[in-house]
Design an enzyme around this catalytic site. Structure first.
Site, short mmCIF file in Angstrom:
data_model
loop_
_atom_site.label_atom_id
_atom_site.label_comp_id
_atom_site.label_asym_id
_atom_site.label_seq_id
_atom_site.Cartn_x
_atom_site.Cartn_y
_atom_site.Cartn_z
CE LYS A 198 4.06 6.15 0.18
NZ LYS A 198 5.55 6.10 0.07
CB CYS A 306 4.10 11.32 -16.16
SG CYS A 306 3.63 12.87 -15.38
CD GLU A 404 5.26 6.39 -17.59
OE1 GLU A 404 5.21 7.63 -17.53
OE2 GLU A 404 4.63 5.64 -16.82
#
Length: 502
Positions: A198, A306, A404
């Site tokens: 997905k 990230c 973050e």
């Protein structure tokens, strides 16, 4: 209402008539199941938006539980034949995939840039990394190692077998749609598994194009794509009883949801989640080299990375000088649409929702008295552009230094002692990546060993290679991408013991 700025970071725009892609460049907008595209059953679709202007590019089908079930059924039907191929046969197929991607590398880069807003230097690097990922796994799968066969119990011969898991469900993120797809697809296929993937509903276009390009290379059912939302498609992959493992790259909240869904069937879970990489700069560091490195490592892909070098901890004795050098580097970054030229380095954020989130962090930081030495707000004009930002006077524990942000933002804090630097570097929920900057070799070894992160660079940041693993600790998840460790993650070991006594 967000505040926009007009600063040294001016947006370079494409000429109106320039188009990165045409409708003919795109794969069909349906699901790819059992070797062919099919329209969505529900008729519901999600618009795919150009982040440079907020206008729709195309739309893709919103998948249903039934379509996930069809994809899984195709993967189950194909898994025995695919898993029974000898390593040489699977290796040759992965090399053919790499060749096919190389033949269409320019097209894939254009689609990726159009969908995500990435500058060409980023999308081209993504495509090159994707190709190399398949080439590496094509070789690595032919050279797996394990404990040697031997007599470890009297008169009994032990053999260690490496077997595929079966069917793997994969959920990929919006920030690196093609590359993070490859980081999952290549080792999963190399290990002999089949999969249902997905992609993010925001950035599915290169994943669908990949499916179209390899449709004649992979046997039907080996690789399947179901587009749609995580709450439906991702959730069904997580709890499907015929899926043997779920692998996700995404947010911490997405990781929690996937792990909960997988718990009932006790399937394996592989999570590569967020990060808040500390950059620890000691007084003896080469400050100019550090600033130059962070110009790329903090702002690559508009900071939607990230492992980005987003949280600087610099010794107070050199903080002013380092800040001056970093701001000077950041102010040279070229911001614009990918079609504005190959020199563009910073594009828009990928979606309106994420743009609003990043701008919200900057507005709250400003209200808290944190100063922007560069940037600090959205840029004027259409699209989801945020100025490359350096936040200074950041106190310990500030929201912008702990959470973050995932945008073109670096925060700068100071420290007094080595112990303080290590403690504060570790005092966040994440543990994906970090870097240490010092000319003292003994210090670099010691500090790197004490920082709680899956990757620690010394005098560099965000340098990756397919031969070495990528993954984190703590809230950054578990499991490893890249390297032979990824093949381990997507395999199971079986011990077969023969009584050879006579």
């Amino acid at each position: 209402m967000s505040t926009s700025v007009s600063s040294s970071a001016q947006i370079r725009r494409s000429r109106t008539l320039d188009k990165l892609i045409t409708a003919e460049d795109l794969a069909p907008g349906g699901h790819f199941i059992d070797g062919a595209f099919r329209a969505g059953n529900s008729g519901a679709v999600t618009d795919v938006v150009d982040p440079c202007n907020g206008e729709p590019i195309t739309s893709v089908a919103d998948g249903t539980v039934e379509e996930v079930d069809a994809g899984v059924a195709a993967a189950v039907a194909a898994k025995r034949q695919w898993g029974s191929l000898v390593p040489k046969e699977r290796s040759e197929i992965l090399h053919r995939i790499a060749d096919r991607l190389s033949e269409h590398s320019e097209l894939l880069a254009r689609i990726e840039s159009a969908n995500t807003g990435k500058p060409f230097m980023v999308s081209e690097d993504d495509v090159a990394g994707t190709i190399d990922t398949f080439r590496f796994m094509a070789g690595a799968l032919r050279a797996t190692t394990s404990l040697a066969a031997g007599t470890y119990a009297a008169e009994h011969l032990s053999l260690i077998l490496r077997e595929p898991l079966g069917v793997v469900g994969v959920v990929t993120p919006w920030n690196y749609p093609l590359l993070m797809g490859a980081w999952k697809i290549a080792p999963i296929l190399a290990a002999g598994n089949t999969l249902v993937l997905k992609p993010s509903e925001q950035t599915p276009l290169t994943t669908l194009k990949f499916a179209e390009l390899v449709a004649d290379i992979l046997p039907p059912g080996v690789f399947n794509v179901v587009t749609g939302r995580g709450s439906i498609v991702g959730a069904r992959l997580s709890d499907h009883p015929d899926v043997d493992m779920i692998a996700l790259t995404g947010s911490v909240n997405s990781g929690r949801a996937v792990a909960r869904g997988a718990a009932e069937s006790l399937k394996r879970v592989h999570l590569e989640l967020g990060g808040k990489a500390p950059v620890v700069i000691f007084p003896d560091a080469d400050l100019a080299a550090a600033a130059k490195s962070l110009r790329a490592a903090g702002y690559w892909n508009s900071g939607q990375e990230c492992g980005a070098a987003c949280r600087v901890l610099v010794h107070n004795s050199v903080a002013d000088r380092f800040t001056e050098l970093l701001v000077r580097e950041v102010n040279t970054l070229k911001v614009g649409e990918p079609g504005a030229g190959p020199e563009i380095e910073i594009g828009p954020l990928t979606s309106k929702g994420h743009f609003d989130r990043v701008v919200g962090y900057l507005e709250r930081a400003r209200r808290d008295g944190i100063r922007a030495a560069a940037g600090g707000a959205a840029l004027e004009g259409p699209g989801y552009f945020v100025a490359p930002t350096v936040l200074v006077s950041v106190p310990d524990g500030a929201e912008c230094s702990r959470e973050e942000i995932f945008g073109p933002v670096i925060t700068i804090e100071t420290f007094e002692t080595e112990e303080e630097a290590i403690a504060r570097a570790n005092d966040v929920p994440f543990g994906l990546a970090a870097s240490v900057w010092t000319e003292d070799a003994r210090r670099s070894h010691d500090v790197a060993s004490r920082i709680d992160a899956g990757t620690v660079w010394v005098n560099s940041h965000l340098v990756l290679a397919n031969e070495v693993p990528w993954g984190g600790f703590k809230g950054s998840g578990y499991g490893r991408d890249l390297s032979i460790y990824a093949l381990d993650d997507y395999s199971r070991t079986k011990h077969v013991m023969h009584n050879r006594g006579r």
